[in-house]
Design a protein around this motif. Sequence first.
Motif, short mmCIF file in Angstrom:
data_model
loop_
_atom_site.label_atom_id
_atom_site.label_comp_id
_atom_site.label_asym_id
_atom_site.label_seq_id
_atom_site.Cartn_x
_atom_site.Cartn_y
_atom_site.Cartn_z
N PHE A 1 30.32 11.55 21.75
CA PHE A 1 31.60 10.98 21.32
C PHE A 1 32.77 11.65 22.02
N GLN A 2 32.59 12.79 22.65
CA GLN A 2 33.64 13.37 23.48
C GLN A 2 33.83 12.58 24.78
N LEU B 1 34.50 6.89 19.54
CA LEU B 1 33.70 6.46 18.39
C LEU B 1 33.90 4.99 18.08
N PHE C 1 31.87 2.81 20.32
CA PHE C 1 30.45 2.85 19.97
C PHE C 1 30.15 2.01 18.73
N ALA D 1 23.38 9.62 19.58
CA ALA D 1 24.33 8.86 18.77
C ALA D 1 23.63 7.75 18.00
#
Length: 461
Positions: free
Chosen positions: A196-197, A201, A204, A433
Amino acid sequence: MSLNPLLVATLILVSSAFWLGKKKALAVAGQAGSPRLHSRPGYYGMIVALWCAIPSLLIFAAWQSCADTILTNLVMGSISAAGEALDPAQLRLRVSDLHNLVSGKVFSTDIDPLMQKAAQRYQAMERLSTMAMGVTILAAAIISGALVYTRIRPAMRARNQVEKIVELGLILCSTIAVVTTLGIVLSVLFEALRFFQQVPLTDFLFGTRWSPQIALRADQAGSSGSFGAIPVLAGTLMISAIAMSVAVPIGLMAAIYLSEYAGRRTRAMVKPLMEILAGVPTVVYGFFAALIVAPLLRKAGVSLGLSVSSESALAAGLVMGVMIIPFVSSLSDDVINAVPQSLREGSYGLGATKSETITSVILPAALPGIVGSILLAASRAIGETMIVVMAAGLSANLTANPLQAVTTVTVQIVTLLVGDQEFDSPKTLAAFALGLLLFVITLCLNVVALYVVRKYREEYE
């Protein structure tokens, strides 16, 4: 000393300790004027045996966890002392070569003489280490057992000590389970945070295109990749919903029939046959879905004027539903049989029919177990991979049509982690993830199941 003789010697020593401790307790109790034993004689033998076994297990675990690292460092230190300077990458390569030589996995005739000598030294030190470990374990077992043996007295609270040790062992096992679960969650969470860096988010969770392939050049198509999880999640939920729509009604009705209607002989024959389905490998179901179910659906669709893909969510869902029928039927059958017979008799005494008794008395009483079986089946459906790969395909299509090819979260995780991967690219980190997303979904299912159970559970005295 190899491990097998060491294990046999330790077992003989522990058995002898139990016998000697019990014999001494009986001898002490038989002395004239001696007070009664606090515990039964077997507990005295058990406490001596436990104090023989516990130090042995601790020494063995510590030795096995540290021996390879220590021996490798000693051998590689001798290579460095010989004048060969190695950088970290070369050192890791030499360590891998050393372990391959020691285990006999090297089939090449061109072997570095220095590494061959290092492997021979490692094997010699390993034999010496094993002998030292055996002597240490046996000595520790004898000393600790002898110390406890000499303390056997009528007032010794042997039973309390044994129960305390057993309690500590149970706490240790529970702690290992909790720590393992926590470690799994944290390992997935940390890698997902790295993902997520690099990928927002929101992209995604709400993206509608899944294409994790990263191009080698910036001018190539899809150079940045697309990591929208909605198509993958939609495929997972669609296939799982199809599977549950097949497994839950059939499994629950089968459980009701076996527990309430079937005779003893019929139940003894039908239940084992149904449970055989749980033992069939998933790859066999995948072959069945790809070679039998999918062509039948395609032919049926052509006859009805429908366009059915060669790999479809419907084919995978139907076969997956058949696979998880035993999870619902077997567990639900056990739960229904656990309902007290007095409830059935009371319902019949009030004039209720068998069907009314089942729907109004038995199923409400068995609801927590039935919900648990359905939750287990849902988790099994969400986590299935092989059937989806063979029958539903790998295409991440965002569609509500079960006749089209889709994919699932678990299939994409396997696809992303196949082969040599670099754990610093979004493509590889996307698997973590997806794993975190799957964990959250399963957690939500558990919360919903607990709510349903608490709301509709009926308690009887």
